[in-house]
Write a protein that holds these residues in place. Structure first.
Motif, PDB file in Angstrom:
ATOM      1  N   ASP A   1     -12.559  -1.487   6.711  1.00 68.22           N
ATOM      2  CA  ASP A   1     -11.835  -2.425   7.565  1.00 68.22           C
ATOM      3  C   ASP A   1     -10.967  -3.356   6.721  1.00 68.22           C
ATOM      4  OD1 ASP A   1     -11.222  -4.687   9.304  1.00 68.22           O
ATOM      5  OD2 ASP A   1     -12.687  -3.810  10.666  1.00 68.22           O
ATOM      6  N   PRO A   2      -9.700  -3.546   7.092  1.00 63.07           N
ATOM      7  CA  PRO A   2      -8.810  -4.402   6.310  1.00 63.07           C
ATOM      8  C   PRO A   2      -8.822  -5.873   6.736  1.00 63.07           C
ATOM      9  CG  PRO A   2      -7.547  -3.276   7.983  1.00 63.07           C
ATOM     10  CD  PRO A   2      -8.978  -2.794   8.118  1.00 63.07           C
ATOM     11  N   MET A   3      -9.907  -6.376   7.307  1.00 59.64           N
ATOM     12  CA  MET A   3      -9.972  -7.766   7.768  1.00 59.64           C
ATOM     13  C   MET A   3      -9.549  -8.757   6.701  1.00 59.64           C
ATOM     14  SD  MET A   3     -13.475  -8.694   9.779  1.00 59.64           S
ATOM     15  CE  MET A   3     -14.236  -7.246  10.453  1.00 59.64           C
ATOM     16  N   ASP A   4      -8.765  -9.746   7.115  1.00 63.66           N
ATOM     17  CA  ASP A   4      -8.439 -10.824   6.185  1.00 63.66           C
ATOM     18  C   ASP A   4      -9.507 -11.914   6.300  1.00 63.66           C
ATOM     19  OD1 ASP A   4      -7.837 -12.573   8.361  1.00 63.66           O
ATOM     20  OD2 ASP A   4      -5.710 -12.071   8.272  1.00 63.66           O
ATOM     21  N   GLY A   5      -9.406 -12.957   5.488  1.00 65.39           N
ATOM     22  CA  GLY A   5     -10.427 -14.008   5.457  1.00 65.39           C
ATOM     23  C   GLY A   5     -10.650 -14.693   6.789  1.00 65.39           C
ATOM     24  N   GLU A   6      -9.570 -14.984   7.516  1.00 67.88           N
ATOM     25  CA  GLU A   6      -9.684 -15.655   8.818  1.00 67.88           C
ATOM     26  C   GLU A   6     -10.368 -14.752   9.837  1.00 67.88           C
ATOM     27  OE1 GLU A   6      -6.577 -17.087  12.165  1.00 67.88           O
ATOM     28  OE2 GLU A   6      -6.184 -17.860  10.138  1.00 67.88           O
ATOM     29  N   GLN A   7     -10.004 -13.481   9.845  1.00 67.39           N
ATOM     30  CA  GLN A   7     -10.633 -12.524  10.754  1.00 67.39           C
ATOM     31  C   GLN A   7     -12.118 -12.369  10.437  1.00 67.39           C
ATOM     32  OE1 GLN A   7      -7.948  -9.348   9.748  1.00 67.39           O
ATOM     33  NE2 GLN A   7      -7.032  -9.347  11.795  1.00 67.39           N
ATOM     34  N   LEU A   8     -12.449 -12.357   9.152  1.00 66.99           N
ATOM     35  CA  LEU A   8     -13.842 -12.234   8.727  1.00 66.99           C
ATOM     36  C   LEU A   8     -14.653 -13.429   9.212  1.00 66.99           C
ATOM     37  CD1 LEU A   8     -15.944 -10.622   7.125  1.00 66.99           C
ATOM     38  CD2 LEU A   8     -15.183 -11.832   5.075  1.00 66.99           C
ATOM     39  N   GLU A   9     -14.092 -14.624   9.117  1.00 66.03           N
ATOM     40  CA  GLU A   9     -14.784 -15.824   9.614  1.00 66.03           C
ATOM     41  C   GLU A   9     -15.034 -15.726  11.106  1.00 66.03           C
ATOM     42  OE1 GLU A   9     -13.604 -19.937   8.855  1.00 66.03           O
ATOM     43  OE2 GLU A   9     -12.924 -19.255   6.871  1.00 66.03           O
ATOM     44  N   ARG A  10     -14.016 -15.349  11.866  1.00 66.80           N
ATOM     45  CA  ARG A  10     -14.174 -15.227  13.325  1.00 66.80           C
ATOM     46  C   ARG A  10     -15.191 -14.143  13.663  1.00 66.80           C
ATOM     47  NH1 ARG A  10      -8.451 -15.391  13.664  1.00 66.80           N
ATOM     48  NH2 ARG A  10      -8.478 -13.190  14.210  1.00 66.80           N
ATOM     49  N   PHE A  11     -15.125 -13.041  12.952  1.00 66.28           N
ATOM     50  CA  PHE A  11     -16.064 -11.944  13.181  1.00 66.28           C
ATOM     51  C   PHE A  11     -17.500 -12.430  13.008  1.00 66.28           C
ATOM     52  CE2 PHE A  11     -18.701  -8.475  11.656  1.00 66.28           C
ATOM     53  CZ  PHE A  11     -18.413  -7.451  12.542  1.00 66.28           C
ATOM     54  N   ASN A  12     -17.801 -13.080  11.893  1.00 63.30           N
ATOM     55  CA  ASN A  12     -19.162 -13.544  11.627  1.00 63.30           C
ATOM     56  C   ASN A  12     -19.590 -14.646  12.584  1.00 63.30           C
ATOM     57  OD1 ASN A  12     -19.906 -11.731   9.604  1.00 63.30           O
ATOM     58  ND2 ASN A  12     -18.936 -12.950   8.019  1.00 63.30           N
TER      59      ASN A  12
END
Length: 167
Positions: free
Chosen positions: A73-84
């Motif tokens: 998955d190419p998630m960026d840092g902001e997407q990773l925060e929202r995901f978690n």
């Protein structure tokens, strides 16, 4: 998240995952590996397999068991925060046995890895499984990263993992 699932210990197994994923996009065999740690620390024991640029592994540090699911998955840092922040979970299904494990996605040099603590009994359950292991991630009411991994040939790797996982 328990300290046993912190990113520092995870990195020792990430290279093994990366090697499996780099091998090919096709299914790989189940592999067992023991990774030595510092003096006085228990070794890390890992059983892994991969398919279509995703890898799933069972990891034991002493008596702490975790499931790790490497994705591309190419998630960026902001997407990773929202995901978690959404309270994601990892779904595992082998035959009639299903488990839902809460955890979090972590960034490692090879990509993203979902890490979830598991009960040691999961090793026993999967050791007796046949057919396929279905794995997916749930977040915000959606299932993503759905993959199936053949359980054929997993017996020796999972047996060795169980034998080396402290009770």
């Amino acid at each position: 998240m328990p300290p046993s699932l912190a990113i520092r210990p995870l990195l020792s197994g990430a290279a093994l995952f990366a090697g499996l994923l780099a091998a090919s996009g096709a299914s790989a065999e189940w592999t067992y590996s023991e990774v030595a740690r510092g003096a006085g620390e228990p070794a890390t024991h890992i059983a892994v397999t991969s398919r279509e640029y995703h890898g799933v592994g069972l990891r034991c540090d002493g008596s702490a068991v975790s499931v790790q699911y490497l994705t591309n998955d190419p998630m960026d840092g902001e997407q990773l925060e929202r995901f978690n922040a959404s309270g994601p979970s990892l779904n595992l299904k082998a035959g009639a046995q299903a488990r839902r494990l809460t955890g979090e996605m972590q960034r490692v040099p090879q990509g993203l890895v979902f890490v979830a603590a598991a009960e040691p009994e999961l090793l026993e359950t999967l050791s007796g499984a046949s057919g396929e292991l279905e794995v997916s991630i749930d977040f915000s009411g959606r299932q993503t990263h759905q993959r199936t991994f053949a359980m054929e040939g997993s017996g020796p790797a999972l047996k060795t993992l169980r034998e080396n996982c402290a009770p």
